[in-house]
Motif scaffolding. Sequence first.
Motif, short mmCIF file in Angstrom:
data_model
loop_
_atom_site.label_atom_id
_atom_site.label_comp_id
_atom_site.label_asym_id
_atom_site.label_seq_id
_atom_site.Cartn_x
_atom_site.Cartn_y
_atom_site.Cartn_z
N GLN B 67 0.83 -1.21 0.00
CA GLN B 67 0.00 0.00 0.00
C GLN B 67 0.87 1.26 0.00
N ALA B 68 2.00 1.19 0.74
CA ALA B 68 2.87 2.37 0.84
C ALA B 68 3.65 2.61 -0.44
N TYR B 70 2.60 2.37 -3.59
CA TYR B 70 1.83 2.91 -4.72
C TYR B 70 0.77 3.89 -4.23
N THR B 71 0.42 4.84 -5.07
CA THR B 71 -0.70 5.73 -4.79
C THR B 71 -1.70 5.59 -5.93
N THR B 73 -4.39 7.29 -8.05
CA THR B 73 -4.88 8.62 -8.39
C THR B 73 -6.04 8.49 -9.38
N VAL B 77 -2.37 4.33 -11.33
CA VAL B 77 -1.54 4.01 -10.18
C VAL B 77 -0.15 4.58 -10.39
N THR B 78 0.39 5.30 -9.41
CA THR B 78 1.76 5.78 -9.51
C THR B 78 2.58 5.25 -8.34
N THR B 80 5.22 5.45 -5.29
CA THR B 80 5.70 6.46 -4.33
C THR B 80 7.21 6.31 -4.20
#
Lengths: 247, 247
Positions: B67-68, B70-71, B73, B77-78, B80
């Motif tokens: 989870q940490a 990728y973000t 949006t 998906v981008t 991190t």
Amino acid sequence: MEMINLEQFELVSNAFSFAIAVMGAATVFLFLGRSQVAPKYKTAVTISGIVTLIAFYHYWRIFDSWQAAYTVTSTGVTATVTKFNDAYRYVDWLLTVPLLLLELILVMGLSREETVSKGKALATAAVAMVLLGYPGEISNITGERWKWWFLAMIPFVYIVIKLFSGLTKAINSQPESVRQMVSDARTLTVLSWCFYPVVFILPMLGVGGPESTTYVQVGYTIADIVAKALFGVFIFAVAVRKSESNA
Amino acid sequence: MEMINLEQFELVSNAFSFAIAVMGAATVFLFLGRSQVAPKYKTAVTISGIVTLIAFYHYWRIFDSWQAAYTVTSTGVTATVTKFNDAYRYVDWLLTVPLLLLELILVMGLSREETVSKGKALATAAVAMVLLGYPGEISNITGERWKWWFLAMIPFVYIVIKLFSGLTKAINSQPESVRQMVSDARTLTVLSWCFYPVVFILPMLGVGGPESTTYVQVGYTIADIVAKALFGVFIFAVAVRKSESNA
């Protein structure tokens, strides 16, 4: 100030997570295994599990403190304003080191008087050792570190002498099936404990900066796993074998 | 760099959450079931539960790390700056793979000498296998990956040979009611373990980029569920049947 790199940050993180898993697993193993030993040895196994439980808790805190102390950015690792809290280790040892010595004495199944007198002497020396080590650990001045290292080594040497002179008679009176194992448990205690003063002096030997931080953290973690989890399982094995032979 | 898409991100997330649920459930089942087996087999069942507990802990960490990393949006998906931590799997295997082999040996109820000697040989090979696999896993260079894959396959093949040659006599001496089950447990070990080297080579076979990441993560998760949770319940079933027949 030179900063730790990403590999070092991750290595230490993974070592802490490994310790959380090992200490948690050992705790459950010992608490469940408690039902498999004779009443006489239950307290020794209970305390072994409590030692790894306390370490489990502290490694969780240490892991979180390590994550809070650094930020990973696209260009590398930078320190945050939150300092990594070294005190968790000493708080842990203040509790667990006397308990580890009690495990060893309890699994021998000595008379109540002997258990109390040997337990008091060793536990007091263990507390003194940890308290004397801490002012050195938090100091950046090499002279200060050496001073407290020497002071902490006095109770350390006292404990080693006590384990070898004071317990030899007790070990020789153990049933033959476990005599070697109890003697090995004593050796494991002394050998695993030798890690700590060595790790402590690494920064004083010119292993400086980020390397030193990494070695110290990984070194203490390995020492804790051997001295607490592996030692605890060993104490359990002695207790099982003594229970089987009704000793 | 090509990025994983939303479906892939969610598929992997859901696979990890599934593993958390399965490992947690297996742990509780095995710890409660421990009281239903004869004293001789309690340690085998305890260790089965500890393996799934360790996996439960690591899948929790793996889920959070995913989870940490990728973000999500509005456009997709981008990634991190926080890298997904692959090391959790290897830290997990370092602990659980030797323990899985111990489960299998303990449920056979061999003599203490045989248990210790077979356990030591297999556990040592298991640790070597995991340690040799890791440098390959974190490398992006195909040649490096093949090199470490081949090196890790040496202890892997040793374990398979040991399981088939060394344990055949032990299996034939099992009571008839469980002989087939113990043999099946061995086969399940070998078959489920064959997943890992196959998943490992997927990125080397041109299944590249985001597809490869997705297949590797889902593949390892399925392999872990079979090799740890399903295998643990199997070991429990063998222990129950042996306890009933007083074997």
